[in-house]
Write a protein that holds these residues in place. Structure first.
Motif, short mmCIF file in Angstrom:
data_model
loop_
_atom_site.label_atom_id
_atom_site.label_comp_id
_atom_site.label_asym_id
_atom_site.label_seq_id
_atom_site.Cartn_x
_atom_site.Cartn_y
_atom_site.Cartn_z
N ALA A 1 24.93 -8.37 -4.38
CA ALA A 1 26.05 -7.47 -4.10
C ALA A 1 27.30 -8.05 -4.77
O ALA A 1 27.31 -9.23 -5.15
CB ALA A 1 26.24 -7.35 -2.59
N PRO A 2 28.37 -7.27 -4.91
CA PRO A 2 29.60 -7.80 -5.50
C PRO A 2 30.10 -9.07 -4.80
O PRO A 2 30.70 -9.94 -5.43
CB PRO A 2 30.59 -6.65 -5.35
N SER A 3 29.81 -9.21 -3.51
CA SER A 3 30.22 -10.41 -2.77
C SER A 3 29.39 -11.63 -3.13
O SER A 3 29.75 -12.75 -2.78
CB SER A 3 30.08 -10.14 -1.27
N GLY A 4 28.25 -11.40 -3.81
CA GLY A 4 27.34 -12.49 -4.14
C GLY A 4 26.15 -12.55 -3.20
O GLY A 4 25.17 -13.24 -3.48
N ALA A 5 26.21 -11.84 -2.09
CA ALA A 5 25.11 -11.84 -1.13
C ALA A 5 23.89 -11.16 -1.73
O ALA A 5 24.02 -10.16 -2.45
CB ALA A 5 25.53 -11.09 0.14
N PRO A 6 22.71 -11.67 -1.44
CA PRO A 6 21.51 -11.02 -1.96
C PRO A 6 21.21 -9.72 -1.21
O PRO A 6 21.48 -9.61 -0.02
CB PRO A 6 20.41 -12.05 -1.72
N THR A 7 20.67 -8.77 -1.94
CA THR A 7 20.21 -7.52 -1.35
C THR A 7 19.07 -7.01 -2.22
O THR A 7 18.66 -7.70 -3.16
CB THR A 7 21.35 -6.49 -1.21
N LEU A 8 18.56 -5.84 -1.90
CA LEU A 8 17.43 -5.31 -2.65
C LEU A 8 17.80 -4.03 -3.39
O LEU A 8 18.53 -3.19 -2.85
CB LEU A 8 16.26 -5.00 -1.70
N ALA A 9 17.29 -3.90 -4.60
CA ALA A 9 17.36 -2.67 -5.38
C ALA A 9 15.95 -2.11 -5.39
O ALA A 9 15.01 -2.82 -5.75
CB ALA A 9 17.85 -2.95 -6.79
N LEU A 10 15.80 -0.87 -4.98
CA LEU A 10 14.47 -0.28 -4.83
C LEU A 10 14.25 0.85 -5.82
O LEU A 10 15.18 1.60 -6.14
CB LEU A 10 14.29 0.25 -3.41
N GLU A 11 13.01 0.99 -6.26
CA GLU A 11 12.60 2.07 -7.15
C GLU A 11 11.25 2.59 -6.68
O GLU A 11 10.60 1.99 -5.83
CB GLU A 11 12.48 1.56 -8.59
N GLY A 12 10.83 3.68 -7.26
CA GLY A 12 9.48 4.20 -7.07
C GLY A 12 9.05 4.33 -5.62
O GLY A 12 9.79 4.83 -4.77
N GLY A 13 7.83 3.85 -5.35
CA GLY A 13 7.25 3.98 -4.03
C GLY A 13 7.98 3.22 -2.95
O GLY A 13 7.99 3.63 -1.79
N ALA A 14 8.60 2.09 -3.28
CA ALA A 14 9.36 1.33 -2.29
C ALA A 14 10.57 2.14 -1.82
O ALA A 14 10.85 2.22 -0.61
CB ALA A 14 9.80 -0.01 -2.88
N LYS A 15 11.25 2.75 -2.76
CA LYS A 15 12.41 3.59 -2.42
C LYS A 15 11.96 4.81 -1.62
O LYS A 15 12.60 5.17 -0.62
CB LYS A 15 13.13 4.03 -3.70
N ALA A 16 10.86 5.43 -2.03
CA ALA A 16 10.35 6.62 -1.32
C ALA A 16 9.95 6.27 0.11
O ALA A 16 10.24 7.04 1.04
CB ALA A 16 9.16 7.20 -2.08
N LYS B 1 0.86 -1.18 0.00
CA LYS B 1 0.00 0.00 0.00
C LYS B 1 0.90 1.23 0.00
O LYS B 1 2.11 1.12 0.09
CB LYS B 1 -0.89 0.03 1.26
N ARG B 2 0.29 2.39 -0.08
CA ARG B 2 1.02 3.66 -0.02
C ARG B 2 2.13 3.73 -1.06
O ARG B 2 3.22 4.23 -0.80
CB ARG B 2 1.56 3.91 1.38
N GLY B 3 1.87 3.20 -2.25
CA GLY B 3 2.83 3.31 -3.34
C GLY B 3 3.90 2.24 -3.38
O GLY B 3 4.77 2.29 -4.24
N VAL B 4 3.88 1.30 -2.46
CA VAL B 4 4.87 0.21 -2.46
C VAL B 4 4.31 -0.92 -3.33
O VAL B 4 3.28 -1.51 -3.01
CB VAL B 4 5.15 -0.28 -1.02
N PHE B 5 5.00 -1.17 -4.45
CA PHE B 5 4.58 -2.21 -5.39
C PHE B 5 5.66 -3.27 -5.52
O PHE B 5 6.85 -2.97 -5.41
CB PHE B 5 4.30 -1.60 -6.77
N MET B 6 5.23 -4.49 -5.81
CA MET B 6 6.18 -5.61 -5.95
C MET B 6 7.28 -5.32 -6.96
O MET B 6 8.44 -5.61 -6.71
CB MET B 6 5.44 -6.89 -6.36
N LYS B 7 6.89 -4.79 -8.09
CA LYS B 7 7.88 -4.59 -9.16
C LYS B 7 8.92 -3.52 -8.81
O LYS B 7 9.96 -3.43 -9.45
CB LYS B 7 7.17 -4.25 -10.46
N ASP B 8 8.65 -2.70 -7.78
CA ASP B 8 9.61 -1.69 -7.34
C ASP B 8 10.65 -2.25 -6.37
O ASP B 8 11.53 -1.53 -5.91
CB ASP B 8 8.89 -0.52 -6.66
#
Length: 133
Positions: A82-97, A69-76
């Motif tokens: 990461a360069p080490s191979g560890a998983p992390t998140l890249a955020l865009e749009g409402g998720a980043k906001a 909700k509040r602009g947070v969408f799955m595709k964002d």
């Protein structure tokens, strides 16, 4: 300091059924191009690959306190490595906001993500850590 914590457990068979029922429409709506490319490179564990990423998106939405909700969408919300191979998140749009709204002044955010699966389950944990600049 920890400003958010989220977890999710996803049934891999449920993702398999969604892929069979909705195909590319489901993939396009929920996953980034990077996530789709990774899943395509794993034909024998494709549904598990998607299920872990689906769980990560759910866990993040819980960690920021909004759900989808509040602009947070799955595709964002995209799982990347990461360069080490560890998983992390890249955020865009409402998720980043939304994450920026939660970030205390004078701090930067570090996203900690862990993924696991053991058929029929995929699981993700997200910890949002604010560190002083």
């Amino acid at each position: 300091m920890i400003i958010g914590l989220g977890s999710d457990l996803c049934n891999i068979d449920r993702i398999t059924a969604a892929l069979e029922r909705h195909g590319s429409r489901f993939e396009q709506r929920c996953f980034t191009a990077i996530e789709r490319a990774k899943a395509e490179r794993r034909p024998f564990t494709r549904a598990g690959t998607y299920a872990k990423r689906f769980a990560a998106k759910e866990a993040f939405s819980k960690a920021v306190g909004t759900g989808f909700k509040r602009g947070v969408f799955m595709k964002d919300i995209g799982v990347v490595n990461a360069p080490s191979g560890a998983p992390t998140l890249a955020l865009e749009g409402g998720a980043k906001a939304r994450l920026e709204e939660l970030t205390p002044a004078g701090h930067e955010i570090f996203i900690h993500l862990t993924l696991t699966d053991d058929h029929p389950w995929a699981q993700a944990f997200v910890i949002l850590e604010a560190r002083p600049l």
